[in-house]
Scaffold this active site. Sequence first.
Site, PDB file in Angstrom:
ATOM      1  N   CYS A 114      43.692  90.068  61.478  1.00 42.80           N
ATOM      2  CA  CYS A 114      43.622  90.390  60.094  1.00 42.80           C
ATOM      3  C   CYS A 114      43.398  91.952  59.730  1.00 42.80           C
ATOM      4  CB  CYS A 114      42.622  89.500  59.285  1.00 42.80           C
ATOM      5  SG  CYS A 114      42.983  87.837  59.464  1.00 42.80           S
ATOM      6  N   HIS A 252      41.106  92.856  52.264  1.00 36.93           N
ATOM      7  CA  HIS A 252      42.027  91.703  53.062  1.00 36.93           C
ATOM      8  C   HIS A 252      41.799  90.506  52.293  1.00 36.93           C
ATOM      9  CE1 HIS A 252      43.080  88.867  55.708  1.00 36.93           C
ATOM     10  NE2 HIS A 252      41.988  88.381  56.138  1.00 36.93           N
ATOM     11  N   ASN A 282      45.751  83.320  52.893  1.00 34.40           N
ATOM     12  CA  ASN A 282      45.461  84.451  53.737  1.00 34.40           C
ATOM     13  C   ASN A 282      46.730  84.719  54.748  1.00 34.40           C
ATOM     14  OD1 ASN A 282      44.575  86.035  55.870  1.00 34.40           O
ATOM     15  ND2 ASN A 282      42.622  85.017  56.144  1.00 34.40           N
TER      16      ASN A 282
HETATM   17  N1  ACO Z   1      38.885  69.868  52.988  1.00 39.71           N
HETATM   18  C1  ACO Z   1      37.873  68.906  52.762  1.00 39.71           C
HETATM   19  N2  ACO Z   1      36.768  69.258  53.568  1.00 39.71           N
HETATM   20  C2  ACO Z   1      36.698  70.030  54.508  1.00 39.71           C
HETATM   21  C3  ACO Z   1      37.821  70.812  54.632  1.00 39.71           C
HETATM   22  C4  ACO Z   1      38.838  70.652  53.874  1.00 39.71           C
HETATM   23  N3  ACO Z   1      40.083  71.507  54.112  1.00 39.71           N
HETATM   24  N4  ACO Z   1      37.545  71.697  55.762  1.00 39.71           N
HETATM   25  C5  ACO Z   1      36.165  71.407  56.062  1.00 39.71           C
HETATM   26  N5  ACO Z   1      35.733  70.489  55.403  1.00 39.71           N
HETATM   27  C6  ACO Z   1      34.458  69.654  55.238  1.00 39.71           C
HETATM   28  C7  ACO Z   1      33.875  70.185  56.553  1.00 39.71           C
HETATM   29  O1  ACO Z   1      34.138  69.112  57.655  1.00 39.71           O
HETATM   30  C8  ACO Z   1      32.355  69.935  56.273  1.00 39.71           C
HETATM   31  O2  ACO Z   1      31.895  68.547  56.172  1.00 39.71           O
HETATM   32  P1  ACO Z   1      30.492  67.944  56.615  1.00 39.71           P
HETATM   33  O3  ACO Z   1      29.475  68.546  55.715  1.00 39.71           O
HETATM   34  O4  ACO Z   1      30.890  66.465  56.561  1.00 39.71           O
HETATM   35  O5  ACO Z   1      30.350  68.444  58.409  1.00 39.71           O
HETATM   36  C9  ACO Z   1      32.326  70.438  54.742  1.00 39.71           C
HETATM   37  O6  ACO Z   1      33.646  70.438  54.432  1.00 39.71           O
HETATM   38  C10 ACO Z   1      31.694  72.052  54.850  1.00 39.71           C
HETATM   39  O7  ACO Z   1      32.201  72.692  55.701  1.00 39.71           O
HETATM   40  P2  ACO Z   1      31.944  74.148  55.927  1.00 39.71           P
HETATM   41  O8  ACO Z   1      32.470  74.573  57.329  1.00 39.71           O
HETATM   42  O9  ACO Z   1      30.481  74.457  55.770  1.00 39.71           O
HETATM   43  O10 ACO Z   1      32.316  74.790  54.610  1.00 39.71           O
HETATM   44  P3  ACO Z   1      32.381  76.253  54.081  1.00 39.71           P
HETATM   45  O11 ACO Z   1      31.770  76.290  52.963  1.00 39.71           O
HETATM   46  O12 ACO Z   1      31.674  76.980  55.192  1.00 39.71           O
HETATM   47  O13 ACO Z   1      33.875  76.635  54.034  1.00 39.71           O
HETATM   48  C11 ACO Z   1      35.491  77.812  55.105  1.00 39.71           C
HETATM   49  C12 ACO Z   1      34.747  76.505  55.196  1.00 39.71           C
HETATM   50  C13 ACO Z   1      36.517  77.942  53.627  1.00 39.71           C
HETATM   51  C14 ACO Z   1      36.641  77.839  56.166  1.00 39.71           C
HETATM   52  C15 ACO Z   1      34.754  78.954  54.991  1.00 39.71           C
HETATM   53  O14 ACO Z   1      33.674  78.797  56.030  1.00 39.71           O
HETATM   54  C16 ACO Z   1      35.504  80.270  55.039  1.00 39.71           C
HETATM   55  O15 ACO Z   1      36.170  80.589  54.466  1.00 39.71           O
HETATM   56  N6  ACO Z   1      35.323  80.779  56.334  1.00 39.71           N
HETATM   57  C17 ACO Z   1      36.001  82.220  56.485  1.00 39.71           C
HETATM   58  C18 ACO Z   1      37.047  81.897  57.271  1.00 39.71           C
HETATM   59  C19 ACO Z   1      38.271  82.653  57.320  1.00 39.71           C
HETATM   60  O16 ACO Z   1      38.512  83.126  56.138  1.00 39.71           O
HETATM   61  N7  ACO Z   1      39.080  83.029  58.306  1.00 39.71           N
HETATM   62  C20 ACO Z   1      40.118  83.625  58.204  1.00 39.71           C
HETATM   63  C21 ACO Z   1      40.127  84.719  59.099  1.00 39.71           C
HETATM   64  S1  ACO Z   1      38.873  85.935  59.149  1.00 39.71           S
HETATM   65  C22 ACO Z   1      39.158  86.475  57.694  1.00 39.71           C
HETATM   66  O17 ACO Z   1      40.318  86.778  57.197  1.00 39.71           O
HETATM   67  C23 ACO Z   1      37.941  87.008  56.933  1.00 39.71           C
END
Ligand code: ACO
Length: 344
Positions: A114, A252, A282
């Site tokens: 990214c 980003h 993204n």
């Molecule tokens: N739909 C519904 N539920 C979901 C989904 C989905 N698409 N994905 C995960 N869940 C569930 C999980 O299984 C979890 O369930 P559980 O509590 O029963 O175990 C619950 O939702 C919470 O999951 P978390 O991973 O704790 O959710 P979080 O609030 O951290 O959000 C996310 C997840 C959106 C991926 C976040 O961590 C994030 O944005 N991280 C950065 C990742 C990113 O942007 N990466 C891109 C590349 S790096 C960059 O560009 C910065």
Amino acid sequence: MTVSARITGTGRYLPERILTNQDLERMVETSDQWIRERTGIRERRIAADHETSSSMGAEAARAALASAELDPREVDLVIAGTCTPDGMFPAVASRIQYAIGAPHAAAFDVNSACNGFLSAISTATQFIGTGAAQHAVVLGTETMSRILDWSDRTTCVLFGDGAGAVVLEAAQPGEPGRVEAPLLRSDGSQASLLYATGPCTPGQAGIEAEARLVMDGRAVFRSAVNAMADICSDAIAAAGLTVDDIALCVPHQANERILAATAKQLGLPMERVFMNLDRYGNTSSATIPIALSEASDEGRLQPGDRVLLTAFGGGLSWGAMVLEWSGVRAPLATAAVAAGARAS
Ligand code: ACO
């Protein structure tokens, strides 16, 4: 003597096909509400079967060249930030160099996921600084849809496809606009937090292997906020400025909550943070040049404005820079074709 670079054109290309959160509800166990609340994303673009990082990049490059009113034969450098090349080689940049008709240009790709656009613009700025290049096309272009596991709800809802480009030129004395090389950092010890497998991965089935993105979202979230806030502070200080001098931050586009937390740490109001991730998700290295192109078309960037760019991604790898906007002409007819593919 070091020559300064300036941005003289911007362009973007977004594929026509829109995949909404409602569409994703029918593919994996998720909901529009979950995706919007956790990420801010409503829809993303998906490349058609015939489209690739190089074909979309070529469209964005043509649009950027048109807005710079630059003949492609004048281009002597094409650098593409991409982590989703059409194939292992040749470089996406070489395919773009041919497609846009730039026979005198050197061309190569850089891959820092990214953060790829900032790595690419860093390289191009230094080519121009030493006099090794006069006119560069710098891109971020990605086909993320081809490396996603469409049954993994934790990753497939986050990403989209698209391309953005800028034209960088050697600045003449007295002309507004400056691009200095960004600050860039990497922490390879955290590679396992965000990576994609491919045909050269040990234990994969060679040419049969599929590329697949794997991510620990929660850990990436935490690292992203701290790393971007720190490096933005460093970049602002290195430019001899304070956060109050920043007219617009074009970051980003990964997640609205990451951007809000980073802006809060920096003391930057969200009105001065450009966001379009609701429409595109993204698009990895493409997010910043797509966003710059939209911000420019929407009149959110004025000549002399100090603009903060920052990115974070796989590697881990991150960066930030403050540039002075030079004032890019409104898109011309050919630019409108590519720019016109955005959500309507
Ligand atoms: N739909 C519904 N539920 C979901 C989904 C989905 N698409 N994905 C995960 N869940 C569930 C999980 O299984 C979890 O369930 P559980 O509590 O029963 O175990 C619950 O939702 C919470 O999951 P978390 O991973 O704790 O959710 P979080 O609030 O951290 O959000 C996310 C997840 C959106 C991926 C976040 O961590 C994030 O944005 N991280 C950065 C990742 C990113 O942007 N990466 C891109 C590349 S790096 C960059 O560009 C910065």
